[in-house]
Design a protein around this motif. Structure first.
Motif, PDB file in Angstrom:
ATOM      1  N   ALA A   1       0.828  -1.207   0.000  1.00 24.17           N
ATOM      2  CA  ALA A   1       0.000   0.000   0.000  1.00 24.17           C
ATOM      3  C   ALA A   1       0.859   1.252   0.000  1.00 24.17           C
ATOM      4  O   ALA A   1       0.529   2.249  -0.660  1.00 24.17           O
ATOM      5  N   GLY A   2       1.974   1.227   0.744  1.00 23.67           N
ATOM      6  CA  GLY A   2       2.838   2.398   0.784  1.00 23.67           C
ATOM      7  C   GLY A   2       3.451   2.704  -0.564  1.00 23.67           C
ATOM      8  O   GLY A   2       3.472   3.866  -1.003  1.00 23.67           O
ATOM      9  N   VAL A   3       3.961   1.678  -1.242  1.00 23.76           N
ATOM     10  CA  VAL A   3       4.556   1.894  -2.569  1.00 23.76           C
ATOM     11  C   VAL A   3       3.485   2.350  -3.555  1.00 23.76           C
ATOM     12  O   VAL A   3       3.691   3.278  -4.342  1.00 23.76           O
ATOM     13  N   ALA A   4       2.318   1.710  -3.506  1.00 26.96           N
ATOM     14  CA  ALA A   4       1.246   2.068  -4.433  1.00 26.96           C
ATOM     15  C   ALA A   4       0.769   3.501  -4.206  1.00 26.96           C
ATOM     16  O   ALA A   4       0.466   4.223  -5.151  1.00 26.96           O
ATOM     17  N   ALA A   5       0.701   3.915  -2.943  1.00 25.79           N
ATOM     18  CA  ALA A   5       0.294   5.291  -2.656  1.00 25.79           C
ATOM     19  C   ALA A   5       1.258   6.274  -3.292  1.00 25.79           C
ATOM     20  O   ALA A   5       0.852   7.268  -3.921  1.00 25.79           O
ATOM     21  N   TRP A   6       2.545   6.009  -3.165  1.00 26.22           N
ATOM     22  CA  TRP A   6       3.537   6.904  -3.760  1.00 26.22           C
ATOM     23  C   TRP A   6       3.422   6.925  -5.278  1.00 26.22           C
ATOM     24  O   TRP A   6       3.525   7.985  -5.912  1.00 26.22           O
ATOM     25  N   LEU A   7       3.191   5.761  -5.861  1.00 24.98           N
ATOM     26  CA  LEU A   7       3.038   5.704  -7.320  1.00 24.98           C
ATOM     27  C   LEU A   7       1.869   6.556  -7.793  1.00 24.98           C
ATOM     28  O   LEU A   7       1.929   7.176  -8.858  1.00 24.98           O
ATOM     29  N   LEU A   8       0.812   6.596  -7.006  1.00 23.70           N
ATOM     30  CA  LEU A   8      -0.381   7.346  -7.378  1.00 23.70           C
ATOM     31  C   LEU A   8      -0.333   8.808  -6.945  1.00 23.70           C
ATOM     32  O   LEU A   8      -1.263   9.570  -7.207  1.00 23.70           O
ATOM     33  N   GLY A   9       0.723   9.195  -6.243  1.00 20.44           N
ATOM     34  CA  GLY A   9       0.806  10.565  -5.764  1.00 20.44           C
ATOM     35  C   GLY A   9      -0.092  10.844  -4.588  1.00 20.44           C
ATOM     36  O   GLY A   9      -0.405  11.998  -4.288  1.00 20.44           O
ATOM     37  N   ILE A  10      -0.519   9.797  -3.891  1.00 23.41           N
ATOM     38  CA  ILE A  10      -1.340   9.962  -2.685  1.00 23.41           C
ATOM     39  C   ILE A  10      -0.404  10.227  -1.512  1.00 23.41           C
ATOM     40  O   ILE A  10       0.568   9.485  -1.314  1.00 23.41           O
ATOM     41  N   PRO A  11      -0.647  11.251  -0.716  1.00 21.82           N
ATOM     42  CA  PRO A  11       0.218  11.505   0.436  1.00 21.82           C
ATOM     43  C   PRO A  11       0.358  10.263   1.313  1.00 21.82           C
ATOM     44  O   PRO A  11      -0.629   9.583   1.621  1.00 21.82           O
ATOM     45  N   LEU A  12       1.587   9.983   1.713  1.00 18.51           N
ATOM     46  CA  LEU A  12       1.908   8.805   2.508  1.00 18.51           C
ATOM     47  C   LEU A  12       2.529   9.234   3.827  1.00 18.51           C
ATOM     48  O   LEU A  12       3.514   9.988   3.848  1.00 18.51           O
ATOM     49  N   ALA A  13       1.964   8.772   4.926  1.00 16.91           N
ATOM     50  CA  ALA A  13       2.526   8.975   6.260  1.00 16.91           C
ATOM     51  C   ALA A  13       2.752   7.602   6.887  1.00 16.91           C
ATOM     52  O   ALA A  13       2.093   6.620   6.525  1.00 16.91           O
ATOM     53  N   LEU A  14       3.664   7.544   7.840  1.00 14.29           N
ATOM     54  CA  LEU A  14       3.989   6.295   8.522  1.00 14.29           C
ATOM     55  C   LEU A  14       3.951   6.501  10.026  1.00 14.29           C
ATOM     56  O   LEU A  14       4.146   7.616  10.523  1.00 14.29           O
ATOM     57  N   HIS A  15       3.711   5.408  10.734  1.00 11.08           N
ATOM     58  CA  HIS A  15       3.905   5.418  12.180  1.00 11.08           C
ATOM     59  C   HIS A  15       4.784   4.242  12.550  1.00 11.08           C
ATOM     60  O   HIS A  15       4.538   3.113  12.122  1.00 11.08           O
ATOM     61  N   GLU A  16       5.820   4.515  13.345  1.00 14.25           N
ATOM     62  CA  GLU A  16       6.723   3.467  13.820  1.00 14.25           C
ATOM     63  C   GLU A  16       6.529   3.289  15.322  1.00 14.25           C
ATOM     64  O   GLU A  16       6.689   4.233  16.092  1.00 14.25           O
ATOM     65  N   GLN A  17       6.176   2.075  15.726  1.00 18.22           N
ATOM     66  CA  GLN A  17       5.874   1.818  17.122  1.00 18.22           C
ATOM     67  C   GLN A  17       7.117   1.631  17.993  1.00 18.22           C
ATOM     68  O   GLN A  17       7.102   1.939  19.181  1.00 18.22           O
ATOM     69  N   ASN A  18       8.184   1.088  17.429  1.00 20.80           N
ATOM     70  CA  ASN A  18       9.317   0.648  18.245  1.00 20.80           C
ATOM     71  C   ASN A  18      10.496   1.607  18.202  1.00 20.80           C
ATOM     72  O   ASN A  18      10.586   2.484  17.347  1.00 20.80           O
ATOM     73  N   ALA A  19      11.425   1.409  19.146  1.00 17.86           N
ATOM     74  CA  ALA A  19      12.610   2.255  19.224  1.00 17.86           C
ATOM     75  C   ALA A  19      13.545   2.023  18.050  1.00 17.86           C
ATOM     76  O   ALA A  19      14.272   2.931  17.645  1.00 17.86           O
ATOM     77  N   ILE A  20      13.552   0.806  17.504  1.00 17.73           N
ATOM     78  CA  ILE A  20      14.324   0.475  16.310  1.00 17.73           C
ATOM     79  C   ILE A  20      13.324   0.170  15.202  1.00 17.73           C
ATOM     80  O   ILE A  20      12.542  -0.778  15.322  1.00 17.73           O
ATOM     81  N   PRO A  21      13.295   0.946  14.133  1.00 19.03           N
ATOM     82  CA  PRO A  21      12.247   0.759  13.119  1.00 19.03           C
ATOM     83  C   PRO A  21      12.378  -0.561  12.384  1.00 19.03           C
ATOM     84  O   PRO A  21      13.480  -1.081  12.179  1.00 19.03           O
ATOM     85  N   GLY A  22      11.231  -1.086  11.982  1.00 17.04           N
ATOM     86  CA  GLY A  22      11.199  -2.300  11.196  1.00 17.04           C
ATOM     87  C   GLY A  22      11.589  -2.044   9.753  1.00 17.04           C
ATOM     88  O   GLY A  22      11.674  -0.901   9.287  1.00 17.04           O
ATOM     89  N   ALA A  23      11.809  -3.147   9.033  1.00 18.51           N
ATOM     90  CA  ALA A  23      12.290  -3.046   7.649  1.00 18.51           C
ATOM     91  C   ALA A  23      11.322  -2.273   6.760  1.00 18.51           C
ATOM     92  O   ALA A  23      11.728  -1.420   5.960  1.00 18.51           O
ATOM     93  N   THR A  24      10.024  -2.557   6.878  1.00 17.03           N
ATOM     94  CA  THR A  24       9.050  -1.907   5.999  1.00 17.03           C
ATOM     95  C   THR A  24       9.093  -0.395   6.145  1.00 17.03           C
ATOM     96  O   THR A  24       9.143   0.349   5.158  1.00 17.03           O
ATOM     97  N   ASN A  25       9.065   0.095   7.383  1.00 19.52           N
ATOM     98  CA  ASN A  25       9.077   1.547   7.569  1.00 19.52           C
ATOM     99  C   ASN A  25      10.407   2.174   7.160  1.00 19.52           C
ATOM    100  O   ASN A  25      10.445   3.319   6.694  1.00 19.52           O
ATOM    101  N   ARG A  26      11.491   1.454   7.327  1.00 14.10           N
ATOM    102  CA  ARG A  26      12.779   2.002   6.869  1.00 14.10           C
ATOM    103  C   ARG A  26      12.752   2.253   5.363  1.00 14.10           C
ATOM    104  O   ARG A  26      13.196   3.300   4.880  1.00 14.10           O
ATOM    105  N   TYR A  27      12.229   1.281   4.627  1.00 15.78           N
ATOM    106  CA  TYR A  27      12.199   1.431   3.176  1.00 15.78           C
ATOM    107  C   TYR A  27      11.179   2.479   2.740  1.00 15.78           C
ATOM    108  O   TYR A  27      11.456   3.317   1.885  1.00 15.78           O
ATOM    109  N   LEU A  28       9.988   2.431   3.342  1.00 11.30           N
ATOM    110  CA  LEU A  28       8.945   3.372   2.934  1.00 11.30           C
ATOM    111  C   LEU A  28       9.247   4.803   3.350  1.00 11.30           C
ATOM    112  O   LEU A  28       8.673   5.748   2.778  1.00 11.30           O
ATOM    113  N   SER A  29      10.122   5.007   4.326  1.00 10.70           N
ATOM    114  CA  SER A  29      10.415   6.363   4.783  1.00 10.70           C
ATOM    115  C   SER A  29      10.998   7.228   3.665  1.00 10.70           C
ATOM    116  O   SER A  29      10.890   8.454   3.705  1.00 10.70           O
ATOM    117  N   ARG A  30      11.585   6.596   2.645  1.00  7.12           N
ATOM    118  CA  ARG A  30      12.125   7.354   1.522  1.00  7.12           C
ATOM    119  C   ARG A  30      11.024   7.901   0.627  1.00  7.12           C
ATOM    120  O   ARG A  30      11.259   8.803  -0.183  1.00  7.12           O
TER     121      ARG A  30
END
Length: 401
Positions: free
Chosen positions: A150-179
């Motif tokens: 969903a994050g990649v698709a949102a960016w492809l469509l130009g839909i604003p993308l926000a993330l929430h990271e729950q932990n002190a060390i971010p998970g892989a998905t949020n690290r990649y989508l943060s770009r």
């Protein structure tokens, strides 16, 4: 109008490593060339929340969704993994959901990784198709592999993308989508250092409002210890506590236990308390966790992000035993944030024995002022406006001006 409730269209999608080289695979602005779409009428706000896989991703998403409803009467749809427990929870809260069949890449074998990577083009295309149908003003990813497509698709469509990271060390998905994301909300202040400069905001971890609601006064005695390993329980915690109970017989008139065991250990743990004559309540799972926390003087628990946020909301001290196999050892880093603030103590899983447990209980019984100091520090870490700040931060991405 937003999508109807309980729309169960199934979407086949698989997550993969987006931009692992550190660069986005597409130019800024989205491959479709669309710009962030603006919300004309706050009453007509449509939001997609990508969350699932575990309760640690799903329940913060639900807290934010409820805030979107209260503040903006938004139409909220979840994209989530099609697990029965996940969809049942969403339907219980009355939220629409669409299924994303996703798989984690991290930790898989070489063959499984290859299969996941082969599914990349269809995964993103399928997610893009669903988002075009839902036409949201914003996508909020809550981490976990189900949020990736969903994050990649949102960016492809130009839909604003926000993330929430729950932990002190971010998970892989949020690290990649943060770009690709315009804003990343974090639960721990140092977590922002993992994301692009200027995009992160420390909001805390959104939790259910009942943890902030006042309850009846806590009884001064007996000294009540609550043990929980999460919704599935924690066998290692259960067995260590049982081993320690036999060493606390001299305090049985001063101690009581509330214990969430998970289904597998429920009978054995209850039998152990009965054998040694301790007052106890044992359950495999209890949805009224907030009420039990308010009754407790001390918690013994894992260090998941939601648990720690709940501790702070209720203002309870804890002995934290981080789950040693959590991705990137994030539970230990979560726990260290609380211990550095003087709000909890930590015992590593390898050191959490019956003797260690009994020794700590003895210390708290003989030095009650230490408990008071931990509780005061715990309350200082509470973030009651986490969901509100996330919602308003999201709306700021799509509101004109």
């Amino acid at each position: 109008m937003g999508p109807p409730l309980h729309k169960n269209c199934r979407l086949s999608a698989t997550w993969y490593q987006v931009g692992a080289s550190g660069h986005s695979p597409w130019p800024m602005g989205g491959a479709d060339g669309h710009r962030g779409r603006r919300m004309r009428d706050p009453m007509d706000l449509r939001v997609v929340i990508a969350a699932g896989g575990t309760g640690g991703h799903l329940f913060p998403g639900i807290a934010v969704a409820r805030e979107f409803l209260v503040r903006h009467q938004a139409a909220v749809t979840f994209l989530t993994t099609p697990k029965p427990v996940t969809t049942q929870i969403l339907e219980r809260y009355g939220f629409a959901w669409e299924a994303v069949s996703s798989r984690a890449l991290k930790g898989e074998g070489l063959l499984s990784r290859g299969r996941t990577l082969i599914g990349v083009p269809g995964a993103v295309l399928a997610a893009r198709t669903r988002l075009k149908a839902l036409n949201p003003h914003l996508v909020l990813g809550m981490g976990g592999h189900s949020a990736g497509p969903a994050g990649v698709a949102a960016w492809l469509l130009g839909i604003p993308l926000a993330l929430h990271e729950q932990n002190a060390i971010p998970g892989a998905t949020n690290r990649y989508l943060s770009r690709l994301a315009q804003k990343i909300f974090v639960s721990f202040p140092a977590c922002g250092d993992f994301f692009p400069r200027g995009r992160s905001l420390w909001t805390g971890n959104p939790i259910r409002p009942e943890f902030f609601e006042p309850g009846p006064p806590r009884a001064a005695s007996p000294f009540t210890v609550m043990i929980t390993g999460g919704s599935q329980g924690a066998h290692a915690l259960n067995m260590a506590v049982l081993g320690g109970v036999s060493l606390l017989k001299g305090f049985k008139d001063r101690l009581a236990f509330l214990h969430l065991t998970g289904e597998a250990d429920r009978e054995a743990v209850a039998a152990g308390y009965r054998e040694h004559g301790f007052t106890h309540e044992v359950a495999a799972f209890n949805p009224e966790v907030a009420a039990w926390m308010r009754r407790a003087h001390l918690l013994v628990c894992r260090a998941g992000a939601s648990t720690l946020a709940e501790l702070a909301a209720v203002g309870r001290a804890a002995i934290l035993v981080p789950y040693p196999f959590a991705a990137n050892n994030h539970q230990e880093f979560n726990a260290r944030f609380l211990t550095a603030a003087g709000a909890a103590e930590i015992i590593l899983n390898k050191d959490f024995t019956g003797e260690a447990f009994a020794g700590k209980i003895n210390q708290f019984l003989t030095a009650p002022e230490h408990l008071s100091h931990l509780e005061a520090a715990s309350r200082q870490l509470a973030k009651p406006d986490a969901a509100k700040e996330i919602v308003e931060g999201c709306v700021a991405l799509i509101r004109p001006g």
